[in-house]
Design a protein around this motif. Structure first.
Motif, PDB file in Angstrom:
ATOM      1  N   PRO A   1      -3.541   0.509 -10.716  1.00  0.00           N
ATOM      2  CA  PRO A   1      -2.219   1.015 -11.111  1.00  0.00           C
ATOM      3  C   PRO A   1      -1.421   1.535  -9.910  1.00  0.00           C
ATOM      4  N   SER A   2      -0.155   1.725 -10.133  1.00  0.00           N
ATOM      5  CA  SER A   2       0.726   2.275  -9.110  1.00  0.00           C
ATOM      6  C   SER A   2       0.200   3.645  -8.663  1.00  0.00           C
ATOM      7  N   GLY A   3       0.158   3.836  -7.356  1.00  0.00           N
ATOM      8  CA  GLY A   3      -0.328   5.104  -6.819  1.00  0.00           C
ATOM      9  C   GLY A   3      -1.835   5.179  -6.659  1.00  0.00           C
ATOM     10  N   ALA A   4      -2.546   4.091  -6.969  1.00  0.00           N
ATOM     11  CA  ALA A   4      -4.013   4.095  -6.904  1.00  0.00           C
ATOM     12  C   ALA A   4      -4.528   4.190  -5.468  1.00  0.00           C
ATOM     13  N   GLY A   5      -3.723   3.734  -4.511  1.00  0.00           N
ATOM     14  CA  GLY A   5      -4.157   3.787  -3.114  1.00  0.00           C
ATOM     15  C   GLY A   5      -4.266   2.426  -2.452  1.00  0.00           C
ATOM     16  N   LYS A   6      -3.749   1.394  -3.087  1.00  0.00           N
ATOM     17  CA  LYS A   6      -3.882   0.026  -2.566  1.00  0.00           C
ATOM     18  C   LYS A   6      -3.206  -0.138  -1.199  1.00  0.00           C
ATOM     19  N   SER A   7      -1.961   0.327  -1.088  1.00  0.00           N
ATOM     20  CA  SER A   7      -1.251   0.183   0.186  1.00  0.00           C
ATOM     21  C   SER A   7      -1.905   1.050   1.266  1.00  0.00           C
ATOM     22  N   THR A   8      -2.315   2.238   0.875  1.00  0.00           N
ATOM     23  CA  THR A   8      -2.990   3.125   1.832  1.00  0.00           C
ATOM     24  C   THR A   8      -4.235   2.444   2.389  1.00  0.00           C
ATOM     25  N   MET A   9      -4.965   1.765   1.517  1.00  0.00           N
ATOM     26  CA  MET A   9      -6.192   1.077   1.931  1.00  0.00           C
ATOM     27  C   MET A   9      -5.879   0.007   2.978  1.00  0.00           C
TER      28      MET A   9
ATOM     29  N   LEU B   1      -2.287  -6.847  -5.362  1.00  0.00           N
ATOM     30  CA  LEU B   1      -1.556  -7.559  -6.404  1.00  0.00           C
ATOM     31  C   LEU B   1      -1.354  -6.660  -7.618  1.00  0.00           C
ATOM     32  N   HIS B   2      -0.268  -6.904  -8.331  1.00  0.00           N
ATOM     33  CA  HIS B   2      -0.071  -6.225  -9.605  1.00  0.00           C
ATOM     34  C   HIS B   2      -0.398  -7.131 -10.788  1.00  0.00           C
ATOM     35  N   GLN B   3      -0.590  -8.436 -10.510  1.00  0.00           N
ATOM     36  CA  GLN B   3      -0.829  -9.382 -11.598  1.00  0.00           C
ATOM     37  C   GLN B   3      -2.314  -9.719 -11.687  1.00  0.00           C
TER      38      GLN B   3
ATOM     39  N   GLN C   1      -6.796  11.766   3.197  1.00  0.00           N
ATOM     40  CA  GLN C   1      -6.283  12.974   2.560  1.00  0.00           C
ATOM     41  C   GLN C   1      -4.852  13.201   3.038  1.00  0.00           C
ATOM     42  N   TYR C   2      -3.944  13.403   2.092  1.00  0.00           N
ATOM     43  CA  TYR C   2      -2.565  13.741   2.478  1.00  0.00           C
ATOM     44  C   TYR C   2      -2.356  15.245   2.400  1.00  0.00           C
ATOM     45  N   GLY C   3      -2.318  15.757   1.181  1.00  0.00           N
ATOM     46  CA  GLY C   3      -2.164  17.208   1.032  1.00  0.00           C
ATOM     47  C   GLY C   3      -3.526  17.883   1.008  1.00  0.00           C
TER      48      GLY C   3
HETATM   49  N1  LIG Z   1       2.916   9.623   3.343  1.00  0.00           N
HETATM   50  C1  LIG Z   1       2.401  10.144   2.219  1.00  0.00           C
HETATM   51  N2  LIG Z   1       2.328  11.472   2.050  1.00  0.00           N
HETATM   52  C2  LIG Z   1       1.779  12.000   0.937  1.00  0.00           C
HETATM   53  N3  LIG Z   1       1.260  11.270  -0.064  1.00  0.00           N
HETATM   54  C3  LIG Z   1       1.301   9.941   0.046  1.00  0.00           C
HETATM   55  C4  LIG Z   1       1.874   9.291   1.192  1.00  0.00           C
HETATM   56  N4  LIG Z   1       1.766   7.949   1.031  1.00  0.00           N
HETATM   57  C5  LIG Z   1       1.162   7.771  -0.165  1.00  0.00           C
HETATM   58  N5  LIG Z   1       0.884   8.948  -0.754  1.00  0.00           N
HETATM   59  C6  LIG Z   1       0.206   9.130  -2.052  1.00  0.00           C
HETATM   60  O1  LIG Z   1      -1.035   8.446  -1.992  1.00  0.00           O
HETATM   61  C7  LIG Z   1      -1.339   7.821  -3.233  1.00  0.00           C
HETATM   62  C8  LIG Z   1      -1.595   6.334  -3.007  1.00  0.00           C
HETATM   63  O2  LIG Z   1      -0.373   5.683  -2.631  1.00  0.00           O
HETATM   64  P1  LIG Z   1      -0.304   4.112  -2.335  1.00  0.00           P
HETATM   65  O3  LIG Z   1       1.065   3.837  -1.867  1.00  0.00           O
HETATM   66  O4  LIG Z   1      -1.423   3.737  -1.455  1.00  0.00           O
HETATM   67  O5  LIG Z   1      -0.530   3.518  -3.788  1.00  0.00           O
HETATM   68  P2  LIG Z   1      -0.416   1.995  -4.281  1.00  0.00           P
HETATM   69  O6  LIG Z   1      -1.676   1.704  -5.022  1.00  0.00           O
HETATM   70  O7  LIG Z   1      -0.068   1.120  -3.146  1.00  0.00           O
HETATM   71  O8  LIG Z   1       0.791   2.079  -5.318  1.00  0.00           O
HETATM   72  P3  LIG Z   1       1.886   0.941  -5.696  1.00  0.00           P
HETATM   73  O9  LIG Z   1       1.177  -0.018  -6.600  1.00  0.00           O
HETATM   74  O10 LIG Z   1       2.948   1.707  -6.425  1.00  0.00           O
HETATM   75  O11 LIG Z   1       2.373   0.337  -4.430  1.00  0.00           O
HETATM   76  C9  LIG Z   1      -0.162   8.127  -4.152  1.00  0.00           C
HETATM   77  O12 LIG Z   1      -0.489   9.220  -4.954  1.00  0.00           O
HETATM   78  C10 LIG Z   1       0.949   8.469  -3.196  1.00  0.00           C
HETATM   79  O13 LIG Z   1       1.853   9.367  -3.795  1.00  0.00           O
END
Ligand SMILES: Nc1ncnc2c1ncn2[C@@H]1O[C@H](COP(=O)(O)OP(=O)(O)OP(=O)(O)O)[C@@H](O)[C@H]1O
Ligand SMILES: [Mg+2]
Length: 271
Positions: A39-47, A206-208, A13-15
């Motif tokens: 998709p972009s913003g799905a949470g892949k990097s966070t995971m 991956l995006h592809q 949880q961020y916000g």
């Molecule tokens: N430090 C942060 N503070 C608040 N929200 C964040 C933070 N980092 C990521 N988010 C939010 O968390 C969600 C997931 O982000 P994440 O970077 O994991 O997505 P992603 O799947 O890797 O996207 P992309 O394909 O664009 O790299 C997004 O809505 C992003 O805006």
């Protein structure tokens, strides 16, 4: 095959109402090649970052080699991280240093901060670094500065740096997003052979979709922080791709059958 990594109901949880991850559960076996798409913003990097605790998960459990990682304190966390190599989209190299110096940085996690800072590496570590560079086709670039390399070569340095850590798992966050198709294929072939020849697990964002289909043992589809698909490439139908990416995705892949896991053509020998 034994299970190397297990996520159980991991959330971030961020916000106040903003969940980047919600109840994410999956596991990765030793030597498996697993792709994460969405998709972009799905949470892949966070995971990926929750797995080595570059980001602290808000809830849930993450087990790596049978050990709960979420409660590890500094020293144990450092030790756990030596088992997990990272590969980045923009390589994260020290450009003005040589290839071999960058690779040896992968050993820093094993040093105490003082000897690490002094750059003291054993002969065995240097030999190992050289062997890995040869295996990745970078033998002749060993003493070149990294700013003289192409993107594809830089990414191979990034992989070599991760491998000298002697990891059990590689986390790769869009490792080919900055590369052309030829360099991308070389990198993906290397990552694949790292799983099959070295028994290291690879978890790659991956995006592809076509690349994920080609190289993966299994694919995880993420949308808005939730896993909406987890299965073999053969199970990823056009409908399911739409479900992962949402309706705006269009026809991502015209003919899925063309992209089913092919044999990788490049073959490398790792010591
Ligand atoms: N430090 C942060 N503070 C608040 N929200 C964040 C933070 N980092 C990521 N988010 C939010 O968390 C969600 C997931 O982000 P994440 O970077 O994991 O997505 P992603 O799947 O890797 O996207 P992309 O394909 O664009 O790299 C997004 O809505 C992003 O805006
Ligand atoms: Mg990302």
């Amino acid at each position: 095959m034994t299970t190397l990594l297990t996520l159980d109901k991991v959330s971030k949880q961020y916000g106040r109402d903003s969940w980047a991850l919600k109840d994410v559960s999956f596991s990765v076996k030793s030597g498996a090649f697993v792709s994460i798409i969405g998709p972009s913003g799905a949470g892949k990097s966070t995971m990926l970052r929750c797995i080595n605790r570059m980001i602290e998960p808000s809830e849930g459990s993450i087990q790596f080699q049978g050990k709960e990682t979420t409660s590890l304190k500094r020293k144990e966390l450092r030790q756990m991280r030596t088992g997990i190599g990272m590969v980045f989209q923009h390589f994260n190299l020290v450009e003005r240093l040589s290839v071999i110096e960058n690779v040896l940085h992968g050993r820093l996690g094993y040093k105490n901060p003082l000897t690490g800072a002094l750059g003291i590496y054993t002969e065995a570590e240097k030999r190992e670094a050289q062997e890995i560079l040869h295996a990745l086709g970078l033998g002749e670039f060993m003493f070149k500065r990294c700013d003289q390399l192409s993107g594809g070569q830089k990414q191979r340095v990034g992989i070599a740096r991760a491998l000298v850590q002697n990891p059990k798992l590689l986390l790769c966050d869009e490792p080919i997003a900055s590369l052309d198709p030829n360099a991308s294929k070389v990198i993906m072939d290397h990552l694949r052979s790292i799983t099959t020849k070295m028994g290291i697990s690879v978890l790659v964002n991956l995006h592809q979709v076509d690349v994920a289909l080609n190289y993966s043992d299994s694919i995880i589809g993420v949308n808005r922080g939730k896993i909406v698909f987890n299965g073999a490439p053969e199970q990823l139908t056009q409908d399911r791709i739409h479900h992962i990416y949402g309706s705006e995705a269009g026809e991502l892949i015209m003919d899925l059958s063309e992209h089913r896991r092919g044999e990788t053509t490049t073959s490398y020998e790792f010591g």
